[in-house]
Design an enzyme around this catalytic site. Structure first.
Site, PDB file in Angstrom:
ATOM      1  N   ALA A  88     -34.307 -18.702  14.267  1.00  0.00           N
ATOM      2  CA  ALA A  88     -34.022 -19.934  13.548  1.00  0.00           C
ATOM      3  C   ALA A  88     -35.001 -20.050  12.395  1.00  0.00           C
ATOM      4  O   ALA A  88     -36.221 -19.935  12.590  1.00  0.00           O
ATOM      5  CB  ALA A  88     -34.165 -21.125  14.486  1.00  0.00           C
ATOM      6  N   GLU A  98     -36.168 -22.125   8.641  1.00  0.00           N
ATOM      7  CA  GLU A  98     -36.451 -23.507   8.308  1.00  0.00           C
ATOM      8  C   GLU A  98     -35.190 -24.259   7.889  1.00  0.00           C
ATOM      9  O   GLU A  98     -35.016 -25.440   8.151  1.00  0.00           O
ATOM     10  CB  GLU A  98     -37.463 -23.513   7.166  1.00  0.00           C
ATOM     11  N   PHE A  99     -34.254 -23.509   7.279  1.00  0.00           N
ATOM     12  CA  PHE A  99     -33.056 -24.172   6.747  1.00  0.00           C
ATOM     13  C   PHE A  99     -31.808 -23.917   7.583  1.00  0.00           C
ATOM     14  O   PHE A  99     -30.748 -24.419   7.274  1.00  0.00           O
ATOM     15  CB  PHE A  99     -32.792 -23.679   5.329  1.00  0.00           C
ATOM     16  N   TYR A 112     -32.831  -5.591   6.600  1.00  0.00           N
ATOM     17  CA  TYR A 112     -33.057  -5.920   8.004  1.00  0.00           C
ATOM     18  C   TYR A 112     -34.303  -5.196   8.491  1.00  0.00           C
ATOM     19  O   TYR A 112     -34.489  -4.006   8.225  1.00  0.00           O
ATOM     20  CB  TYR A 112     -31.861  -5.498   8.842  1.00  0.00           C
ATOM     21  N   SER A 171     -40.896 -10.053  13.343  1.00  0.00           N
ATOM     22  CA  SER A 171     -42.148 -10.455  12.723  1.00  0.00           C
ATOM     23  C   SER A 171     -43.341  -9.797  13.418  1.00  0.00           C
ATOM     24  O   SER A 171     -43.310  -9.465  14.606  1.00  0.00           O
ATOM     25  CB  SER A 171     -42.283 -11.972  12.747  1.00  0.00           C
ATOM     26  N   ASP A 207     -49.332 -18.303   2.115  1.00  0.00           N
ATOM     27  CA  ASP A 207     -49.167 -18.408   3.567  1.00  0.00           C
ATOM     28  C   ASP A 207     -49.093 -17.019   4.196  1.00  0.00           C
ATOM     29  O   ASP A 207     -48.166 -16.696   4.929  1.00  0.00           O
ATOM     30  CB  ASP A 207     -47.895 -19.207   3.889  1.00  0.00           C
TER      31      ASP A 207
HETATM   32  O1  ACK Z   1     -39.967 -12.719  15.075  1.00  0.00           O
HETATM   33  P1  ACK Z   1     -38.550 -12.525  14.747  1.00  0.00           P
HETATM   34  O2  ACK Z   1     -37.700 -11.630  15.565  1.00  0.00           O
HETATM   35  O3  ACK Z   1     -38.427 -12.093  13.194  1.00  0.00           O
HETATM   36  O4  ACK Z   1     -37.862 -13.927  14.582  1.00  0.00           O
HETATM   37  C1  ACK Z   1     -37.885 -14.386  13.287  1.00  0.00           C
HETATM   38  C2  ACK Z   1     -36.562 -15.065  12.963  1.00  0.00           C
HETATM   39  O5  ACK Z   1     -35.791 -14.158  12.186  1.00  0.00           O
HETATM   40  C3  ACK Z   1     -36.711 -16.376  12.172  1.00  0.00           C
HETATM   41  O6  ACK Z   1     -37.361 -16.098  10.959  1.00  0.00           O
HETATM   42  C4  ACK Z   1     -36.464 -12.941  12.127  1.00  0.00           C
HETATM   43  N1  ACK Z   1     -36.246 -12.404  10.804  1.00  0.00           N
HETATM   44  C5  ACK Z   1     -36.362 -13.048   9.622  1.00  0.00           C
HETATM   45  N2  ACK Z   1     -36.074 -12.210   8.607  1.00  0.00           N
HETATM   46  C6  ACK Z   1     -35.780 -11.016   9.175  1.00  0.00           C
HETATM   47  C7  ACK Z   1     -35.422  -9.730   8.648  1.00  0.00           C
HETATM   48  N3  ACK Z   1     -35.318  -9.524   7.340  1.00  0.00           N
HETATM   49  N4  ACK Z   1     -35.197  -8.752   9.524  1.00  0.00           N
HETATM   50  C8  ACK Z   1     -35.304  -8.970  10.839  1.00  0.00           C
HETATM   51  N5  ACK Z   1     -35.648 -10.142  11.390  1.00  0.00           N
HETATM   52  C9  ACK Z   1     -35.882 -11.154  10.565  1.00  0.00           C
HETATM   53  C10 ACK Z   1     -37.900 -13.152  12.412  1.00  0.00           C
END
Ligand code: ACK
Length: 786
Positions: A628, A630-631, A700, A705, A745
């Site tokens: 999820a 922010e938007f 992707y 994160s 940030d």
């Molecule tokens: O820690 P995560 O699995 O990595 O959970 C957050 C979630 O979406 C909300 O930000 C994942 N996320 C964001 N952008 C990407 C991306 N480009 N590729 C894979 N996961 C992403 C992020």
């Protein structure tokens, strides 16, 4: 006393039986003498006169047959000779003698003990001449003693059984022109029904399309090597030969012939291919139908002729279909970046039936539209190359700025050279541009600043207008002013004394609009004075600032390295010690690329259009929700752009019911991200704004994160892996810093990790509430697993 009375009966019965049953011989035997088929007298010589006796009998066809018999079983010291006529041996070195005879069992004759014998002897004498009159015993060489054996044939004669014996002996290594045979009786009761002399041959045959002639077997048991000759319409591939064995059989075929081109193997011969068929290879056994787009009108074609407009290059096998040049490439896509252009296109719809389509790029330089064009000459670079491109993509660099180029993208294949038809190409027009941001001098007063600028040498003439954007430093960037001038200097007045302003300039040229150059900070004087800033000063400033950045990067890297160190060595360290302070400093590098804040646009949507590619929603396939944002939700999915490979993407969407400001802030991230191009910065693929929900599509990152990734795999990474990841983050941050972008940030949660453990900086959201937490703008915590 003789038992003469038994002979006629015995011989008649035996010959009848024999003549009916055994008058055909194997095909590999060549008869030199056959007593059964002699029409007249055999002319054999018997000695002494009371010994062997010739008796004629009739066979079932009333043909007279000559037989010899002797039965002097009651007298002692018998020595009766019977000699054949001269037998020419022809080519034979080894001959076989087959004799058929009956031999009375001495026990069946009364009063003969001591005189009766059950064997006789066979002899031969080699001679070149047929003039031997008498029998000279000592000239003859013994072949064998013949006895009746178990293999005789039984013939019923009334209440008795007559036995017809067959014996075969051979004489090898004959060397004279002929020879005589002789039979010596030493007191037996014999009827010599038939004597057949023959030699063996290997009969003529065809093997592997080679003809082997009738071959007489060798004198001893050695094999005779025979060379074959290729049958009509065939050619030798590997010298054909075989061996003729002593018993008249062919052994060990070696080598072979093949039907010549245009002929196929059928029934041990070579037949011509029919029209519509061809045979192009010797080793092909059969004719095959002509390949696609070719024909043969004649018999025995070695290849098929291509239809009109179709070709077969020398390098193609004759079995390949005829092909034609490809159609033109289509759907060209250009990405012009100042003096470089990436051209991509779709392969021709018709490849001409070939897989070897390549592309050539031809370049023309044109003054203005419709005007004469000249070849581009050297100096332009094509990556990977200008001619013979195997992929529909090329990067062209080192073009002249503000110049119109026409590129012809020509499609070719392996038969294009053979065709006299027109070239198949599409033309694309490219107009180059260049950043124009060099401010040479400025003049300052209490309330005004005069700027003098000049585009780079090459573009000087092409500049139509300069556009200057400026705002007061430390003020909200939204309060900016844009001024335009056709002159190469501009005085900005109405400024506050002793105040620092930020200036950026871009040029409008005949080729279009350039992009903004780096920020220049200039301060008005507190009292009226004139200051000339020499370009050298700017250079010195730039060098100092660059040094500062390097120092900053060094610090960031050290910080990351020491952070990891703490994770492994000082596991219980106070987290406060991990704090790293980033100073929000503006870096001015004249001429370098600088990030443009979306708020400097009057219309933020224009920023989105300028920096983010609009993607058709039909090209996106959403697969699952991964988090999820922010938007709204963050999903993973796939993006398949026309003529591009399908890739995995992350899709951030803007939840329904958003306010206009939220939409602006949401898309603002895309406007920022779209300006970056670095392996350690998350790459923007594009945005969807034309339908709802509004989406931001990025590459992707399989491992999500960094913070959760590190927690999940705590202690599993080598030092080298961790340092590699940290170096990547530092490199991304340096790039942002070089672009004059302040992230504000930097945190492990805002770093994404892909499947190769490459870390990329993400989260360029505009909605950070800096006012609430002023420290947040300048401080970041980077928690590793310490
Ligand atoms: O820690 P995560 O699995 O990595 O959970 C957050 C979630 O979406 C909300 O930000 C994942 N996320 C964001 N952008 C990407 C991306 N480009 N590729 C894979 N996961 C992403 C992020």
């Amino acid at each position: 006393m003789s038992f003469w009375w038994i002979y006629p009966v015995l011989v008649t019965l035996c010959t009848l039986f024999y003549s009916q049953a055994l008058r055909t011989y194997p095909s590999n035997e060549v008869t030199l003498l056959d007593s059964m088929s002699a029409l007249g007298d055999l002319g054999w010589v018997a000695y002494p006169a009371e010994g062997w006796e010739e008796i004629s009998v009739m066979d079932e066809r009333n043909t007279p047959m000559r037989t010899y018999q002797v039965c002097n079983v009651l007298e002692i010291n018998q020595n009766n000779w019977l000699r054949t006529s001269w037998i020419p041996r022809g080519n034979a070195q080894r001959v076989y003698i087959e004799i058929k005879f009956t031999l009375r069992d001495c026990n069946s004759l009364p009063g003969v003990s001591g005189t009766c014998k059950e064997t006789f002897n066979m002899y031969y004498y080699e001679s070149n001449y047929s003039n031997l009159r008498h029998i000279q015993e000592n000239q003859f060489i013994k072949i064998d003693t013949i006895a009746a054996d178990e293999s005789f044939t039984q013939v019923d004669v009334g209440d008795r059984v007559m036995k017809l014996n067959t014996e075969v002996r051979d004489i090898s290594n004959l060397y004279k022109k002929g020879f005589y045979l002789a039979f010596q009786d030493v007191g037996a009761c014999i009827a010599l029904v038939s004597v057949r002399v023959f030699y063996k041959k290997c009969p003529s045959t065809i093997r592997n399309l080679a003809l082997f002639p009738d071959t007489v077997t060798g004198g001893d048991s050695a094999l005779v090597e025979v060379k074959g000759s290729c049958v009509n319409n065939s050619v030798e591939f590997d010298a054909p030969k075989m061996y003729c064995s002593a018993d008249g059989g062919w052994l060990v075929p070696i080598g072979r012939c093949f039907c010549k081109l245009g002929y196929e193997e059928k029934k041990n011969g070579c037949q011509p291919c029919l029209p519509g068929y061809y045979k192009a290879l010797l080793t092909d056994a059969h004719c095959t139908p002509c390949p696609a787009h070719s024909f043969s009108l004649q018999d025995s074609s070695a290849e098929c002729t291509c239809e009109k407009g179709f070709y077969r290059p020398e390098t193609d096998p004759k079995s390949a279909a005829c092909s034609r040049p490809p159609s033109a490439p289509h759907n060209p896509m250009l990405t012009v970046n100042e003096t470089a252009v990436i051209m991509e296109w779709s392969p021709p719809e018709d490849s001409g039936g070939r897989k070897d389509v390549t592309y050539n790029i031809h370049c023309r330089r044109c003054q203005l539209e419709g005007q004469k064009c000249n070849p581009c000459g050297s100096g332009i670079h094509y990556i990977p190359r200008q001619f013979g491109l195997s992929h529909p993509r090329v990067l062209i660099t080192d073009l002249l700025p503000y110049t119109n180029y026409t590129f012809d993208i020509e499609a070719l294949n392996g038969v294009s050279e053979l065709s006299s038809g027109p070239k198949q190409f599409i033309s694309v027009n490219v107009t180059t541009s260049q950043v124009v941001n060099v401010i040479l001098k400025e003049r300052k007063s209490k309330d005004s600043i005069t700027l003098a600028f000049q585009g780079p040498e090459k573009t000087k003439d092409a500049v139509v207008e300069y556009e200057v954007i400026y705002y007061e430093k430390n003020q909200k960037e939204q309060n900016y002013t844009i001024l335009k001038t056709k002159s190469s200097f501009m005085t900005v007045d109405g400024l506050k004394p002793g105040t620092t302003y930020v200036f950026r300039v871009r040029a409008h040229t005949v080729g279009g609009q350039g992009i903004y150059g780096g920020e220049i900070e200039l301060e008005t004087s507190t009292e009226d004075m004139i200051a000339i800033t020499d370009p050298n000063q700017i250079t010195i400033l730039a060098i100092s600032v660059a040094g500062g950045i390097i120092l900053l990067i060094f610090l960031v890297t050290c910080f990351f390295v020491s952070g990891r160190h703490c994770g492994y060595i000082k596991a219980k360290q106070d987290p406060d010690e991990d704090k790293m302070h980033f100073q929000h400093g503006r870096v001015k590098l004249p001429g370098s690329r600088t990030y443009i804040h979306p708020h400097t646009y009057e219309d933020p949507n224009q920023a989105v259009r300028d920096f983010a590619k609009e993607i058709d929603v039909s090209n996106i396939r959403i697969e699952r929700v991964i988090g999820a944002g922010e938007f709204g939700e963050v999903c993973s999915g796939r993006l398949k752009l026309p003529s591009k490979r399908e890739i995995c993407v992350a899709i951030k969407s803007l939840k329904v019911g958003y306010a206009e400001k939220q939409r602006r802030d949401f898309l603002g991230e895309a406007s920022i991200m779209g300006q970056f191009d670095h392996p350690n910065i998350i790459r923007l693929e594009g945005v969807v704004t034309k339908c709802k929900p509004v989406m931001i599509i990025t590459e992707y990152m399989e491992n999500g994160s960094l913070d959760s990734f590190l927690k999940k795999h705590d202690g599993q990474f080598t030092v080298i892996q961790l340092v590699g990841m940290l170096r990547g983050i530092a490199s991304g941050m340096k790039y942002l810093s070089d672009m004059n972008y302040v992230h504000r940030d930097l945190a492990a949660r805002n770093i994404l990790v892909n499947s190769n453990l490459v870390c990329k900086v993400s989260d360029f959201g505009l909605s950070r509430v800096l006012e609430d937490d002023p420290e947040a703008a300048y401080t970041t915590r980077f928690h590793l697993s310490c």
